[in-house]
Design a protein around this motif. Structure first.
Motif, mmCIF file in Angstrom:
data_model
loop_
_atom_site.group_PDB
_atom_site.id
_atom_site.type_symbol
_atom_site.label_atom_id
_atom_site.label_comp_id
_atom_site.label_asym_id
_atom_site.label_seq_id
_atom_site.Cartn_x
_atom_site.Cartn_y
_atom_site.Cartn_z
ATOM 1 N N LYS A 88 -7.714 43.778 2.952
ATOM 2 C CA LYS A 88 -7.212 44.691 1.929
ATOM 3 C C LYS A 88 -6.519 43.908 0.806
ATOM 4 O O LYS A 88 -6.487 44.374 -0.349
ATOM 5 N N GLU A 89 -6.010 42.719 1.109
ATOM 6 C CA GLU A 89 -5.389 41.891 0.079
ATOM 7 C C GLU A 89 -6.409 41.467 -0.984
ATOM 8 O O GLU A 89 -6.073 41.309 -2.161
ATOM 9 N N TRP A 90 -7.658 41.287 -0.550
ATOM 10 C CA TRP A 90 -8.736 41.006 -1.498
ATOM 11 C C TRP A 90 -8.872 42.149 -2.509
ATOM 12 O O TRP A 90 -8.902 41.931 -3.716
ATOM 13 N N SER A 91 -8.925 43.368 -2.009
ATOM 14 C CA SER A 91 -9.064 44.528 -2.885
ATOM 15 C C SER A 91 -7.865 44.669 -3.816
ATOM 16 O O SER A 91 -8.013 45.037 -4.992
ATOM 17 N N GLU A 92 -6.673 44.367 -3.310
ATOM 18 C CA GLU A 92 -5.471 44.456 -4.143
ATOM 19 C C GLU A 92 -5.497 43.396 -5.246
ATOM 20 O O GLU A 92 -5.068 43.647 -6.376
ATOM 21 N N VAL B 185 -11.202 51.268 -7.742
ATOM 22 C CA VAL B 185 -11.330 49.814 -7.893
ATOM 23 C C VAL B 185 -11.254 49.135 -6.533
ATOM 24 O O VAL B 185 -12.025 48.219 -6.227
ATOM 25 N N ARG B 186 -10.314 49.601 -5.705
ATOM 26 C CA ARG B 186 -10.212 49.032 -4.353
ATOM 27 C C ARG B 186 -11.519 49.227 -3.583
ATOM 28 O O ARG B 186 -11.992 48.328 -2.884
ATOM 29 N N GLU B 187 -12.101 50.400 -3.723
ATOM 30 C CA GLU B 187 -13.364 50.682 -3.039
ATOM 31 C C GLU B 187 -14.490 49.815 -3.595
ATOM 32 O O GLU B 187 -15.314 49.306 -2.828
ATOM 33 N N LEU B 188 -14.517 49.612 -4.905
ATOM 34 C CA LEU B 188 -15.546 48.753 -5.496
ATOM 35 C C LEU B 188 -15.404 47.319 -4.988
ATOM 36 O O LEU B 188 -16.409 46.672 -4.646
ATOM 37 N N ARG C 124 -16.849 47.252 -1.605
ATOM 38 C CA ARG C 124 -18.312 47.408 -1.595
ATOM 39 C C ARG C 124 -19.030 46.121 -1.957
ATOM 40 O O ARG C 124 -20.069 45.792 -1.365
ATOM 41 N N ILE C 125 -18.530 45.393 -2.954
ATOM 42 C CA ILE C 125 -19.250 44.210 -3.421
ATOM 43 C C ILE C 125 -19.160 43.055 -2.434
ATOM 44 O O ILE C 125 -19.813 42.022 -2.633
ATOM 45 N N THR C 126 -18.378 43.237 -1.381
ATOM 46 C CA THR C 126 -18.343 42.239 -0.300
ATOM 47 C C THR C 126 -18.695 42.877 1.040
ATOM 48 O O THR C 126 -18.356 42.357 2.099
ATOM 49 N N PHE D 210 -18.596 32.130 -18.161
ATOM 50 C CA PHE D 210 -18.145 33.457 -18.592
ATOM 51 C C PHE D 210 -17.502 34.248 -17.452
ATOM 52 O O PHE D 210 -17.779 34.022 -16.275
ATOM 53 N N ASN D 211 -16.723 35.243 -17.837
ATOM 54 C CA ASN D 211 -16.109 36.170 -16.882
ATOM 55 C C ASN D 211 -17.073 37.291 -16.509
ATOM 56 O O ASN D 211 -18.176 37.399 -17.043
ATOM 57 N N ASP D 212 -16.642 38.141 -15.587
ATOM 58 C CA ASP D 212 -17.442 39.301 -15.164
ATOM 59 C C ASP D 212 -16.816 40.585 -15.711
ATOM 60 O O ASP D 212 -15.913 40.539 -16.556
ATOM 61 N N TRP D 213 -17.285 41.727 -15.230
ATOM 62 C CA TRP D 213 -16.791 43.009 -15.731
ATOM 63 C C TRP D 213 -15.397 43.349 -15.210
ATOM 64 O O TRP D 213 -14.585 43.927 -15.925
ATOM 65 N N LEU D 214 -15.110 42.978 -13.984
ATOM 66 C CA LEU D 214 -13.848 43.374 -13.362
ATOM 67 C C LEU D 214 -12.648 42.545 -13.794
ATOM 68 O O LEU D 214 -11.510 42.960 -13.600
ATOM 69 N N ALA D 215 -12.866 41.362 -14.362
ATOM 70 C CA ALA D 215 -11.729 40.484 -14.641
ATOM 71 C C ALA D 215 -12.085 39.438 -15.691
ATOM 72 O O ALA D 215 -13.263 39.239 -16.019
#
Length: 276
Positions: free
Chosen positions: A164-168, A150-153, A156-158, A30-35
């Motif tokens: 910053k490319e991860w957040s994007e 969303v970028r901040e979340l 935070r989860i990492t 299954f997928n998660d909440w963000l994607a």
């Protein structure tokens, strides 16, 4: 099968999914909440496609299922997953939930444990839901409309350790693979829908692997897993992945693939649980 049954079967909704592999062991992921299930793509290369067939299932409101209407609850997602298994001809199979869909795999072992060979919960929300103070909940609600949130979340989860490319990338998935209204209702699901008393009473015998990340946020750390999943499941194991946050399928894909497949191989011939 009579005509009425055939018609009912034809009307059943089957969620969108992507199949990877052609092995005899079926696995619903299954997928998660963000994607949607795009989050699992980094792991595809490392999966044993001769031993397993993976169905990466997008629940209602996400990805391949983004336009499928209906309830956005753990029970609906669980019933939908059984329908996917029926569609694929899988009588017994393995299930893997990620983050909020940890609740979905828990629902599945409550609904029909006899069909589940093993259950894996990665960075999961438990049946107890994630209890939030108003300020924290307001932040998650803000992510629905605010890109910087969303970028901040994602940071935070990492534990603010990745680029910053991860957040994007997480922002892109959040904005392109989810239905806004569905996401809002799923937020209520994983923060308010507490069915922990049912889990504690059931004490399902289904083999369970819980995977936590060392650098994840509170509510997803080792102590929280021990107080929830590990307390309810007599046949549970807990692994903490070091140097990893909330998303090991993206942060440590080779290791996660190795971990979950070793667990599923051990339980490929698991007996039907007592009472199942």
């Amino acid at each position: 099968m009579n005509g009425a049954s055939t018609a009912a079967e034809a009307e059943r909704v089957v969620l969108g999914y992507e199949l990877v592999g052609s092995g005899p062991e079926g696995v619903i992921v299954f997928n998660d909440w963000l994607a949607d299930c795009t989050s699992w793509k980094p792991m595809h290369l490392y999966l044993d496609k001769e031993a397993f067939t993976y169905a990466f299932v997008d629940i209602r409101g996400y990805g391949r299922s983004i336009d499928i209407p209906g309830a956005h609850t753990s029970t609906q997602a669980a019933l939908d997953a059984f329908a996917v298994a029926d569609h694929l001809g899988w009588e017994r199979f393995h299930i893997i939930g990620f983050s909020m869909t940890g609740m979905v795999v828990e629902r599945m072992v409550l609904i029909d444990p006899a069909r589940i060979k093993s259950e894996i919960a990665v960075g999961p929300v438990s049946a107890a839901a994630v209890k939030m103070e108003p300020e924290r909940r307001a932040f998650f609600e803000k992510t629905l409309v605010d890109d910087d949130a969303v970028r901040e979340l994602a940071a935070r989860i990492t534990d603010h350790r990745l680029t910053k490319e991860w957040s994007e990338h997480k922002l892109m998935l959040a904005r392109t693979t989810r239905d806004h209204a569905a996401v809002r209702e799923y937020l209520d699901m994983w923060t308010l829908d507490d069915f922990s008393a049912e889990m504690a009473a059931a004490r399902p015998e289904t083999p369970l692997l819980v995977v936590a990340g060392e650098w994840d946020q509170k509510s997803f750390l080792e102590d929280d897993m021990k107080a929830t999943f590990m307390a309810w499941h007599p046949n549970a194991e807990l692994v903490v992945i070091r140097n990893c946050g909330h998303c090991p399928m993206q942060e440590t894909p080779i290791y996660l693939a190795t971990l979950v497949e070793a667990f599923m191989r051990r339980h490929a011939a698991s007996p039907v649980p007592a009472g199942g």
